[in-house]
Each structure stands twice: as C-alpha cells, then as structure tokens.
Enzyme design. Structure first.
Site, PDB file in Angstrom:
ATOM      1  N   ASP A   1      11.126 -18.261 -37.649  1.00 44.78           N
ATOM      2  CA  ASP A   1      12.728 -17.845 -37.785  1.00 44.78           C
ATOM      3  C   ASP A   1      12.761 -16.607 -38.872  1.00 44.78           C
ATOM      4  O   ASP A   1      13.737 -16.535 -39.669  1.00 44.78           O
ATOM      5  CB  ASP A   1      13.642 -18.784 -38.414  1.00 44.78           C
ATOM      6  CG  ASP A   1      13.749 -19.860 -37.130  1.00 44.78           C
ATOM      7  OD1 ASP A   1      13.707 -19.477 -35.895  1.00 44.78           O
ATOM      8  OD2 ASP A   1      14.141 -20.990 -37.568  1.00 44.78           O
TER       9      ASP A   1
ATOM     10  N   LYS B   1      11.165 -12.371 -36.117  1.00 39.13           N
ATOM     11  CA  LYS B   1      10.126 -11.781 -35.320  1.00 39.13           C
ATOM     12  C   LYS B   1      10.736 -11.050 -34.122  1.00 39.13           C
ATOM     13  O   LYS B   1      10.448  -9.971 -33.788  1.00 39.13           O
ATOM     14  CB  LYS B   1       9.092 -12.852 -34.622  1.00 39.13           C
ATOM     15  CG  LYS B   1       8.389 -13.673 -35.751  1.00 39.13           C
ATOM     16  CD  LYS B   1       7.580 -14.691 -35.176  1.00 39.13           C
ATOM     17  CE  LYS B   1       8.528 -15.873 -34.734  1.00 39.13           C
ATOM     18  NZ  LYS B   1       9.403 -16.660 -35.649  1.00 39.13           N
TER      19      LYS B   1
ATOM     20  N   GLY C   1      13.369 -19.584 -30.827  1.00 37.99           N
ATOM     21  CA  GLY C   1      14.859 -18.696 -30.539  1.00 37.99           C
ATOM     22  C   GLY C   1      14.612 -17.440 -31.339  1.00 37.99           C
ATOM     23  O   GLY C   1      14.486 -17.320 -32.427  1.00 37.99           O
ATOM     24  N   HIS C   2      14.419 -16.241 -30.527  1.00 39.37           N
ATOM     25  CA  HIS C   2      14.263 -14.962 -31.205  1.00 39.37           C
ATOM     26  C   HIS C   2      15.466 -14.207 -30.936  1.00 39.37           C
ATOM     27  O   HIS C   2      15.897 -14.059 -29.664  1.00 39.37           O
ATOM     28  CB  HIS C   2      13.237 -14.354 -30.523  1.00 39.37           C
ATOM     29  CG  HIS C   2      11.778 -15.069 -30.869  1.00 39.37           C
ATOM     30  ND1 HIS C   2      10.750 -14.770 -30.244  1.00 39.37           N
ATOM     31  CD2 HIS C   2      11.484 -16.322 -31.480  1.00 39.37           C
ATOM     32  CE1 HIS C   2       9.581 -15.480 -30.806  1.00 39.37           C
ATOM     33  NE2 HIS C   2      10.283 -16.334 -31.465  1.00 39.37           N
TER      34      HIS C   2
ATOM     35  N   GLN D   1       7.036 -19.282 -33.252  1.00 41.19           N
ATOM     36  CA  GLN D   1       7.132 -20.126 -34.717  1.00 41.19           C
ATOM     37  C   GLN D   1       6.534 -19.289 -35.602  1.00 41.19           C
ATOM     38  O   GLN D   1       6.613 -18.131 -35.862  1.00 41.19           O
ATOM     39  CB  GLN D   1       6.164 -21.398 -34.328  1.00 41.19           C
ATOM     40  CG  GLN D   1       6.929 -22.204 -33.449  1.00 41.19           C
ATOM     41  CD  GLN D   1       6.793 -22.011 -31.980  1.00 41.19           C
ATOM     42  OE1 GLN D   1       5.671 -21.601 -31.422  1.00 41.19           O
ATOM     43  NE2 GLN D   1       8.027 -22.058 -31.101  1.00 41.19           N
TER      44      GLN D   1
HETATM   45  P1  GDP Z   1      12.779 -15.408 -34.933  1.00 38.54           P
HETATM   46  O1  GDP Z   1      12.489 -16.456 -34.353  1.00 38.54           O
HETATM   47  O2  GDP Z   1      11.528 -14.924 -36.149  1.00 38.54           O
HETATM   48  O3  GDP Z   1      12.914 -14.248 -33.946  1.00 38.54           O
HETATM   49  O4  GDP Z   1      13.860 -15.511 -35.904  1.00 38.54           O
HETATM   50  P2  GDP Z   1      15.330 -15.821 -35.596  1.00 38.54           P
HETATM   51  O5  GDP Z   1      15.928 -14.809 -34.724  1.00 38.54           O
HETATM   52  O6  GDP Z   1      15.284 -17.443 -35.327  1.00 38.54           O
HETATM   53  O7  GDP Z   1      16.219 -15.919 -36.863  1.00 38.54           O
HETATM   54  C1  GDP Z   1      16.206 -14.658 -37.722  1.00 38.54           C
HETATM   55  C2  GDP Z   1      17.862 -14.593 -38.140  1.00 38.54           C
HETATM   56  O8  GDP Z   1      17.927 -13.481 -39.008  1.00 38.54           O
HETATM   57  C3  GDP Z   1      18.586 -13.963 -36.835  1.00 38.54           C
HETATM   58  O9  GDP Z   1      19.895 -14.323 -36.935  1.00 38.54           O
HETATM   59  C4  GDP Z   1      18.453 -12.489 -37.117  1.00 38.54           C
HETATM   60  O10 GDP Z   1      19.609 -11.882 -36.348  1.00 38.54           O
HETATM   61  C5  GDP Z   1      18.708 -12.210 -38.497  1.00 38.54           C
HETATM   62  N1  GDP Z   1      18.013 -11.125 -39.128  1.00 38.54           N
HETATM   63  C6  GDP Z   1      16.833 -10.668 -38.677  1.00 38.54           C
HETATM   64  N2  GDP Z   1      16.516  -9.809 -39.758  1.00 38.54           N
HETATM   65  C7  GDP Z   1      17.461  -9.583 -40.813  1.00 38.54           C
HETATM   66  C8  GDP Z   1      17.737  -9.137 -41.698  1.00 38.54           C
HETATM   67  O11 GDP Z   1      17.114  -8.074 -42.386  1.00 38.54           O
HETATM   68  N3  GDP Z   1      19.093  -9.270 -42.525  1.00 38.54           N
HETATM   69  C9  GDP Z   1      19.836 -10.173 -42.227  1.00 38.54           C
HETATM   70  N4  GDP Z   1      20.789 -10.531 -42.804  1.00 38.54           N
HETATM   71  N5  GDP Z   1      19.750 -11.007 -40.831  1.00 38.54           N
HETATM   72  C10 GDP Z   1      18.459 -10.720 -40.227  1.00 38.54           C
HETATM   73  P1  IMO Z   2      10.866 -19.475 -33.500  1.00 45.72           P
HETATM   74  O1  IMO Z   2       9.790 -18.874 -32.617  1.00 45.72           O
HETATM   75  C1  IMO Z   2      11.560 -22.780 -36.576  1.00 45.72           C
HETATM   76  C2  IMO Z   2       9.881 -26.808 -35.663  1.00 45.72           C
HETATM   77  C3  IMO Z   2      10.741 -27.588 -35.397  1.00 45.72           C
HETATM   78  C4  IMO Z   2       9.694 -28.797 -35.672  1.00 45.72           C
HETATM   79  C5  IMO Z   2       8.551 -28.640 -35.510  1.00 45.72           C
HETATM   80  C6  IMO Z   2       7.910 -29.178 -34.245  1.00 45.72           C
HETATM   81  O2  IMO Z   2      12.214 -19.311 -33.346  1.00 45.72           O
HETATM   82  O3  IMO Z   2      10.464 -19.145 -34.777  1.00 45.72           O
HETATM   83  P2  IMO Z   2       8.469 -28.716 -31.684  1.00 45.72           P
HETATM   84  O4  IMO Z   2       9.708 -28.804 -30.985  1.00 45.72           O
HETATM   85  O5  IMO Z   2       7.768 -27.262 -31.740  1.00 45.72           O
HETATM   86  O6  IMO Z   2       7.642 -29.869 -31.393  1.00 45.72           O
HETATM   87  O7  IMO Z   2       8.958 -28.856 -33.259  1.00 45.72           O
HETATM   88  O8  IMO Z   2       8.508 -26.971 -35.407  1.00 45.72           O
HETATM   89  N1  IMO Z   2       9.783 -25.448 -34.952  1.00 45.72           N
HETATM   90  C7  IMO Z   2      10.481 -24.251 -35.250  1.00 45.72           C
HETATM   91  N2  IMO Z   2      10.976 -23.885 -36.516  1.00 45.72           N
HETATM   92  N3  IMO Z   2      11.463 -21.843 -35.545  1.00 45.72           N
HETATM   93  C8  IMO Z   2      10.714 -21.990 -34.301  1.00 45.72           C
HETATM   94  O9  IMO Z   2      10.276 -21.131 -33.548  1.00 45.72           O
HETATM   95  C9  IMO Z   2      10.176 -23.449 -34.087  1.00 45.72           C
HETATM   96  N4  IMO Z   2       9.730 -23.986 -33.132  1.00 45.72           N
HETATM   97  C10 IMO Z   2       9.340 -25.056 -33.595  1.00 45.72           C
HETATM   98  O10 IMO Z   2      11.713 -27.460 -36.012  1.00 45.72           O
HETATM   99  O11 IMO Z   2      10.131 -28.633 -37.245  1.00 45.72           O
HETATM  100 MG    MG Z   3      13.757 -18.377 -34.247  1.00 49.41          MG
END
Ligand code: GDP
Ligand code: IMO
Ligand code: MG
Length: 427
Positions: free
Chosen positions: A13, A16, A40-41, A224
């Site tokens: 999270d 990416k 979840g991206h 991840q």
């Molecule tokens: P990922 O799994 O690495 O793709 O990240 P996620 O989408 O799960 O979580 C990142 C969250 O931070 C999302 O809600 C993005 O919209 C938000 N985000 C990404 N970059 C920034 C930033 O520079 N500032 C803020 N405030 N939010 C950001």
């Molecule tokens: P993105 O790509 C954050 C975490 C789960 C749990 C552990 C194992 O959005 O960064 P699983 O269901 O994979 O067996 O769970 O890994 N986890 C993540 N945490 N971002 C993710 O993906 C994750 N995918 C799995 O919360 O701790």
């Molecule tokens: Mg994510």
C-alpha cells in the site's frame, strides 16, 4: 528500451498503483507477476477513482498492453468482475489483457481453507485478506493446483476439480468441521468463467521476450511489499509470494539480465494491515492523526491500517534485497501538521547491541527497541507543490535525511493521490 520494475519497499500500500499509472504513460507493456486479488492498487484521476486487484495499473491507457504472468494466482470471478467494471467505464480490455496459461486458479476451497485456517489459528492468525491466496500457492507448490490452461480444458477441469474438490472437502469437514462445498455447482460456475476467460489466455513469458526483442518499454508492477515477502519479510506474517524485484523474473518468466531499473516505492511513514511485528508502530494520537489524514484503510478489506514512523532499517533491507535504482516517497503531504517527526535509524537489542541490519530472526525482532532521530515537522499544506524548492525547509530536511540514511536518491515525491500531485526531481 528500458525494462523497469516497481517494488513496494514496506508492507504494501505504498502507492504502487499511482506510480505505475504515471510511468505507464511511457510504457508499451505493464505486467503483474505475483500475488492475486489480495492486492488493491488505487488510481485517482480528476473525477474517477479506480481500485485494481489483479489487472495491471497500466490498463487505463488504451495503447498499453497489460499482462498477467504465471506467478499470479487468479480468482476468475474477481478478475471477470474487474474487467466488467472497467469496461463499464469505457476502458478497453479485450485486446489489451493477456494472462499466462500457467497462472494458478484460486478455487472456492482455497478461500474456505484460508478462512478456516485463520479461525483455527485464533490468536496466532496472520490477518490474511481471506482471498485464498496462501492455500492456492500452497497447492501450486504441492503440485496439486489447477492452472488456467486446465480451467479452459473442460474434460481436464472436470476431472481435476472432482478429485481435488473431494480431497479438500474432506479437510474442510473432517479437520475444520466446516460444511462441504458443492463441487458440482463449482464445476458449472467455473466452466462458465472459463468460457469468458478463454480469449485472454496466452504464453505471456514468450510475449514478453518478443516485446523485449522489439525494444518495447516494459514495466513490471509488484503487488504487496518487500516486508510481506515469503522469504525476506516478517515470516509467518507475510503473503505467500515474492513481491521483491527477483519475483518478477520467476513470476513473469523474464530474465534478470533484461531489467534496467528497479524503483522502490515507500510512504513517508509506514503502514501495515494484518497481524505481525511492526517495530515503529505509533499507538497514540499521532498515529490516529496520520491514519485519518492519510485515509489509511485497506483498499481491499477496508481494515484500518496500522501506522508507524518511517523505518530506515526496513528501507535499507529493502534497498539491498531489491537493488533500488531510486526511491519514490509517497504521501509526504500527510505528515504536515505534526510537530516532531521521527525516523527510525537503528534497532537496540535486549542485550543493548545496536543493529542496523534487519534481523532475520523474528524472535529477535520481537525484542528490539527502535532508535529514533527526531526532526522538527512542518505545518504547511504541500499538496500543490511542484518542485522541491517550493517545499517548506523542514520538509526538505526530512527528505535529505532519508536519502542520507538509506544511501539512495528519492526521485519522485508524492504530495497527493492524483496523477499530477508529484514532485519529480531530475538527476
Ligand atoms: P498500492 O497498493 O501500493 O497501490 O497502494 P494503495 O492504493 O493500496 O494505497 C495507497 C493510497 O494512498 C491510495 O488511496 C492512494 O490514492 C493514496 N496515495 C498515493 N500517493 C499519495 C500521496 O502522495 N499523497 C496522498 N495523500 N495519497 C496518496
Ligand atoms: P498491495 O498490492 C497490504 C497482507 C495481509 C496480511 C498478509 C497475508 O495493495 O500493496 P494474504 O491474503 O496475502 O495471505 O495476507 O499480507 N497483504 C497486504 N497488505 N497491501 C497488500 O497488497 C497486501 N496483500 C496482502 O493484510 O497481513
Ligand atoms: Mg494496496
């Protein structure tokens, strides 16, 4: 033409999806090589927000081909839902999505087992996303999995699903006391998914080689993060795949010789979803402030993300394992309004030893105390800053301090969730 890899440097999270969406503009191919719909991206455009699980974050560009490699575990229902959702927003999928025939299928028994195992572990649970990821990878390694090529072969699929369904029903009912799954219904449902998925099935590894030979720009999107890596993360509180840069080679069938750039993505602080050690976790109102301001809820499971200070022991571990060419530092905007910022520079062990390398022993990790360097924070809203020069002085100092502590340049700084809310440094 360069091949680039985007890797999560922390516990996932890190933003990416946002970075891949930006880099995809100059890419021909974007590839996912591991993980599944546990990811979840998020991509935020002017009006719309997209939350991608299995489909690469390059899909919003009609000119970009998106590949899913053999290292991904695929939930057919989830991926078809994702396709429909994107198509309903006028995103072109049909010619742009190709899935490796060797990818393994997440079956309903994997999901049921993930849930049952977590329940059984009780206080020792991992806090998985309950999407069946671990059991599906376990079956793959045990050589009792179902590949996409088998899903789309009706005779083979029926044979395997009947046998494996019965086998897994025995485990579910006899060991976990759970109801048996209706295998006949599963076969029917999955056969209809197979019909819908057929047109996306390819030899992705071969296509990637062709793209490389033609000099195409290839971008790999890890899911991840490094600390969730099955080998180098906080085992057993990890996922069941290899989100590190090396995972791209095995998960997509792409030679390490062909990779030119490895981009680490980190947040300006740290978050983690699920259970497991978290040395710099903040369990006070500052943590709550960051959680709320950063809207730190799991994209997929909606769970509150745990919050911690930036940990450079972890970032250095990540840098070394992945070999970052440079780092992207996201969500710096979230830290405005905090009086004193802390950066973890080392760990102190129970015996008083100061360590800078991330300990491979999780027992040792439980006993460490983080050592912090404190820095004055910044009050200003930085969401509209376009250059480093526009940032408040304390914010600049924070960036420079991180660079010094991790011996790695920060090339891009996220100051908001949208495509344009980034500071790009040229060096
Ligand atoms: P990922 O799994 O690495 O793709 O990240 P996620 O989408 O799960 O979580 C990142 C969250 O931070 C999302 O809600 C993005 O919209 C938000 N985000 C990404 N970059 C920034 C930033 O520079 N500032 C803020 N405030 N939010 C950001
Ligand atoms: P993105 O790509 C954050 C975490 C789960 C749990 C552990 C194992 O959005 O960064 P699983 O269901 O994979 O067996 O769970 O890994 N986890 C993540 N945490 N971002 C993710 O993906 C994750 N995918 C799995 O919360 O701790
Ligand atoms: Mg994510």
């Amino acid at each position: 033409m360069p091949s680039k890899v985007v890797v999560g440097a922390q516990w996932g999270d890190e933003g990416k999806g946002k970075v891949v969406d930006i880099l995809a503009e100059n890419s021909d191919v974007v590839v996912r090589s591991q993980g599944g719909n546990n990811a979840g991206h998020t991509i935020k455009q002017k009006e719309k927000t997209f939350k991608l699980k299995s489909i690469p974050s390059g899909i919003l560009y009609p000119k970009v081909c998106c590949y899913i490699g053999s290292g991904v575990v695929l939930n057919p229902e989830s991926v078809l839902e994702e396709i429909k959702e994107l198509e309903s927003q006028n995103i072109k999928i049909e010619d742009n999505l190709k899935i490796d025939s060797r990818a393994h299928i997440i079956m309903p028994w994997h999901i049921a087992l993930d849930q049952a195992e977590e329940e059984f572990k009780s206080n020792e649970k991992i806090g998985t996303t309950k999407k069946g990821i671990g059991p599906c990878y376990a079956d793959k390694i045990k050589r009792t999995g179902i590949r996409l090529e088998e899903l789309i072969n009706p005779k083979k699929f029926k044979e395997k699903a009947e046998f494996l369904g019965e086998f897994n029903n025995t485990i579910l009912t006899k060991i976990y006391g759970k109801p048996a799954l209706q295998i006949k219904n599963i076969i029917e449902k999955y056969s209809s998914y197979a019909n819908e998925l057929k047109k996306y099935v390819f030899n992705v590894s071969e296509l990637l080689y062709e793209a490389y030979e033609k000099g195409k720009n290839i971008l790999f999107e890890s899911a991840q993060g490094t600390m969730l890596d099955i080998n180098y993360g906080t085992y057993p509180f990890v996922t069941s795949s290899s989100p590190i840069a090396g995972g791209v080679c095995t998960g997509a069938g792409f030679s390490p010789k062909f990779i030119d750039e490895i981009i680490g993505i980190a947040k300006a602080y740290t978050t983690r979803v699920g259970e497991g050690p978290f040395p710099t976790e903040i369990l006070n109102e500052t943590g709550d402030y960051i959680q709320k301001k950063g809207a730190e809820f799991g994209t997929n499971t909606k769970r509150k993300r745990r919050i911690g200070w930036l940990d450079t022991v972890i970032l250095n571990h990540s840098r070394k394992i992945n070999g970052f060419s440079y780092l992207v530092l996201n969500k710096l905007d979230v830290l405005s309004g905090i009086k004193t910022l802390k950066i973890c520079t080392a760990y102190k062990t129970k015996t008083g030893e100061i360590i800078k390398n991330f300990p491979p022993s999780m027992e040792k990790l439980k006993e460490i105390t983080p050592i912090y360097e404190e820095m004055p924070g910044f009050e200003e809203n930085i969401e509209n800053c376009k250059t480093v020069e526009e940032l408040p002085i304390n914010c600049k100092k924070y960036i420079l301090k991180i660079e010094e502590l991790i011996s790695c340049k920060i090339k891009m700084i996220g100051v908001g969730p949208k495509r344009h809310q980034n500071i790009i440094r040229n060096f």
